[in-house]
Enzyme design. Structure first.
Site, PDB file in Angstrom:
ATOM      1  N   CYS A  62      38.819  16.055  -2.462  1.00 18.40           N
ATOM      2  CA  CYS A  62      38.397  16.303  -3.848  1.00 18.40           C
ATOM      3  C   CYS A  62      39.402  17.282  -4.426  1.00 18.40           C
ATOM      4  O   CYS A  62      40.541  17.363  -3.958  1.00 18.40           O
ATOM      5  CB  CYS A  62      36.966  16.836  -3.902  1.00 18.40           C
ATOM      6  SG  CYS A  62      36.724  18.400  -3.036  1.00 18.40           S
ATOM      7  N   HIS A  77      33.344  23.979 -11.469  1.00 17.64           N
ATOM      8  CA  HIS A  77      32.903  22.963 -10.509  1.00 17.64           C
ATOM      9  C   HIS A  77      31.451  22.612 -10.818  1.00 17.64           C
ATOM     10  O   HIS A  77      30.569  23.462 -10.745  1.00 17.64           O
ATOM     11  CB  HIS A  77      33.033  23.514  -9.079  1.00 17.64           C
ATOM     12  CG  HIS A  77      32.975  22.459  -8.017  1.00 17.64           C
ATOM     13  ND1 HIS A  77      31.813  21.816  -7.668  1.00 17.64           N
ATOM     14  CD2 HIS A  77      33.945  21.939  -7.224  1.00 17.64           C
ATOM     15  CE1 HIS A  77      32.058  20.951  -6.704  1.00 17.64           C
ATOM     16  NE2 HIS A  77      33.347  20.995  -6.421  1.00 17.64           N
TER      17      HIS A  77
END
Length: 621
Positions: free
Chosen positions: A26, A542
């Protein structure tokens, strides 16, 4: 320690290559699915200087690297011995792509390994065509027929070559893939198509099997092997181990063969004709316009590895029209790149740079332009612009006068004899024009490296001063909701500060906003994370815990990389219900990734907060 050595150590500590079942990444972490978790040496991994932390989540072992994780993943892929465009198993959690992008990537990846065969055969075919045009040899002699067999065999039986390459791309049995090619190329099918007396065979007396000539075809076998890859996996799962050796290939070949003959083969034929029709329509509207479009996109398509995607169209043109106008434009683009690289040779101020530019010119003349593109023109970006302009002008010129080829041949100096004929004069003018424009324009545009370095250094100094002046003293809440202290975030990577000081918000709606004025530096492909440069503060927003697994579902981007944003501007819109349904916490986490550059980073709010209200204080050290 270099990245290569670090990845070697990581693989050793996770139990070796053979213990890796799946691997992806990621925006900050390498993620592993391992066969045996007991083999992981977690403590050894944590002690590595490149590792910020580790975590286990949903059967995944995660190694936190930071925002530079892509370079580590590239090396990981190389050491695992797989294609960066292909998965470790099946799809390696391949990112979602629209069909057109996926198809072009697949075709490009499959054609890459096959190019040497078709290039060699094409070169022979082109040279023979030139000799025939010059009257040196006629196409009725035995000599011509024998040499023509050397050249035409590859193209006639192209589905066999593509079957092997496609099997590697789709990670399925190469021999079953070749068997699929043998099915569509069997003489019964080819002869029936050539005779033109029937349009279909009747299977079981009632199911029509369309009749097509699959010789030299491209897309049908790619679709066929793609279908085979799924059918093979499905059959392998349902058949007991004791019967796999015989039963699996039997059932797979029967189902995949019929699937190819009845469905994807005919669809592939029509797709191939459709692609050729689209390009042909462009030429019908205006050959000049077609040249402008094809010339403009060719250099960038080589740069991004998509240039082989036009090969099926050229082959389809040769098969249906007997000629092709795309390949002359490909040659023009190569010459444009060569001319610009030659200008860079005269502008280079070191012997090493001259050697790189000089050798790239030679390889470009021989048909290999990647060294010039990646080794020279990506550094001298104005030269790349010059090459694109020259490619556009040259392709428009030869398109206007209808320059064409009657057989596949590589775009190199050795292909010149293949152009001998009615259009040779126009082709030659186009070549000279392209070289002159690309060389001249690049020579004028390129500045000496030392001048560019000095200018960039000054700009960088000014930017640093501006950054200091623009750096915020506080960061606003990226979402409305309840403030969650760092220690209470449900992920040890964040709660232990592995990525830097952070704070969370349990959101009440899906609107994610910028915490400060800045610039978007990173935007995750899965849209669950966004990096912002706000003066000297590096911020990572995030959204959710382990939401990378959602592959972007429920996430909508409102910005793009490189875009400037203002405090409070919407960055993302998130469907909180989908995150909940996926079983992930929806916590929005704001991290200062360059924490070590600051003396004080502390929360500025508690309890409930509105988006845009002060959430974190920052003070330079």
């Amino acid at each position: 320690m270099e990245i290569k050595e670090r990845i070697k150590q990581i693989l050793q500590y996770v139990g070796g290559k053979e213990n890796v079942k799946n691997a992806w990444h990621c925006i900050t972490r390498l993620r592993f699915e391992l066969k045996d978790k007991e083999k992981i040496d977690v403590e050894a991994i944590k002690k590595m200087d490149c590792v910020l932390g580790t975590a286990f989540a949903k059967e995944q072992f995660q190694i936190v690297i930071g925002v530079g994780v892509e370079k580590y993943y590239e090396e990981l892929v190389e050491q695992l011995g797989i294609d960066a465009n292909a998965p470790v198993e099946a799809a390696l959690d391949e990112k979602k792509k629209d069909f057109v992008t996926w198809f072009m990537d697949v075709v490009s990846g499959i054609f890459g390994p096959v190019v040497p065969a078709i290039a060699g055969a094409g070169m022979i075919k082109g040279l023979m065509g030139g000799l025939v045009a010059l009257g040196v040899i006629t196409n009725t002699t035995d000599t011509y027929k024998v040499i023509d067999m050397l050249a035409s065999g590859v193209f006639n039986f192209l589905p066999f070559f593509l079957a092997v390459s496609a099997a590697k791309k789709f990670r399925t049995s190469e021999y079953l893939a070749v068997a699929i090619a043998a099915i569509i190329m069997y003489p019964t099918m080819i002869e029936a198509a050539q005779a033109g007396e029937i349009s279909a065979f009747m299977l079981f007396g009632m199911i029509p099997v369309p009749v097509f000539n699959y010789s030299s075809s491209v897309i049908p076998i790619i679709f066929g092997v793609w279908g085979l890859s799924y059918i093979h996996k499905w059959v392998d799962k349902i058949i007991p181990s004791a019967a796999k050796t015989v039963v699996v290939p039997t059932i797979t070949l029967f189902i995949a063969g019929l699937f190819t003959l009845l469905v994807v083969g005919p669809v592939g034929i029509y797709c191939g004709k459709g692609l050729a029709w689209i390009i042909g329509s462009l030429f019908s509207v205006s050959p000049t316009l077609a040249g402008i479009v094809m010339g403009a996109i060719r250099p960038i398509s080589i740069l991004v590895g998509m240039h082989h995607a036009m090969t099926p169209v050229a082959l389809e043109n040769f098969s249906t029209l007997g000629y092709d106008q795309l390949m002359p434009m490909m040659f023009i683009a190569n010459l444009a790149i060569v001319g610009a690289a030659a200008a860079c040779y005269f502008k280079a101020d070191t012997q090493r740079e001259k050697q790189i530019a000089g050798s790239s010119v030679i390889s470009g003349i021989l048909g290999i332009t990647e060294p010039a593109l990646f080794g020279v023109l990506t550094k001298y970006k104005k030269a790349f612009i010059a090459a694109t302009v020259a490619s556009t002008v040259g392709s428009a010129f030869i398109g206007t006068f209808g320059v064409r080829l009657f057989g596949y041949i590589t775009s190199s100096i050795f292909s010149i004899p293949a152009y001998i004929g009615p259009w040779f004069g126009y082709a030659a003018i186009g070549w000279v024009m392209t070289l002159a424009i690309s060389f001249g324009l690049a020579y004028v545009l390129i500045r000496k490296p030392e001048d560019e370095k000095e200018e960039k250094s000054q700009v960088r100094k000014e930017a640093d001063v501006q950054d200091e002046q623009k750096s915020p003293s506080e960061l606003s809440a990226p979402a409305a909701g309840k403030v969650i202290p760092m220690q209470e975030i449900q992920d040890p990577v964040f709660s232990e500060g592995a990525l830097g000081e952070c704070i969370g918000v349990d959101p009440v709606d899906g609107k994610i906003v910028a915490p400060a004025d800045g610039k978007i530096m990173h935007l995750a492909d899965t849209l669950h994370a966004v990096g912002i440069q706000a003066g000297s503060v590096e911020i990572l927003i995030h959204v959710g815990i382990n939401t990378v697994d959602m592959n972007g579902e429920g996430f909508q981007s409102k910005v793009k990389e490189g875009q400037s944003v203002q405090r409070g501007q919407e960055l993302l819109h998130v469907d909180l219900q989908k995150i909940k349904e996926a079983g992930h916490p929806a916590t929005v986490i704001m991290i200062v990734t360059n924490t070590e550059d600051f003396q004080i980073i502390e929360p500025a709010a508690h309890g409930n907060i509105k988006a845009g209200e002060p959430l974190m204080k920052v003070k330079m050290g």
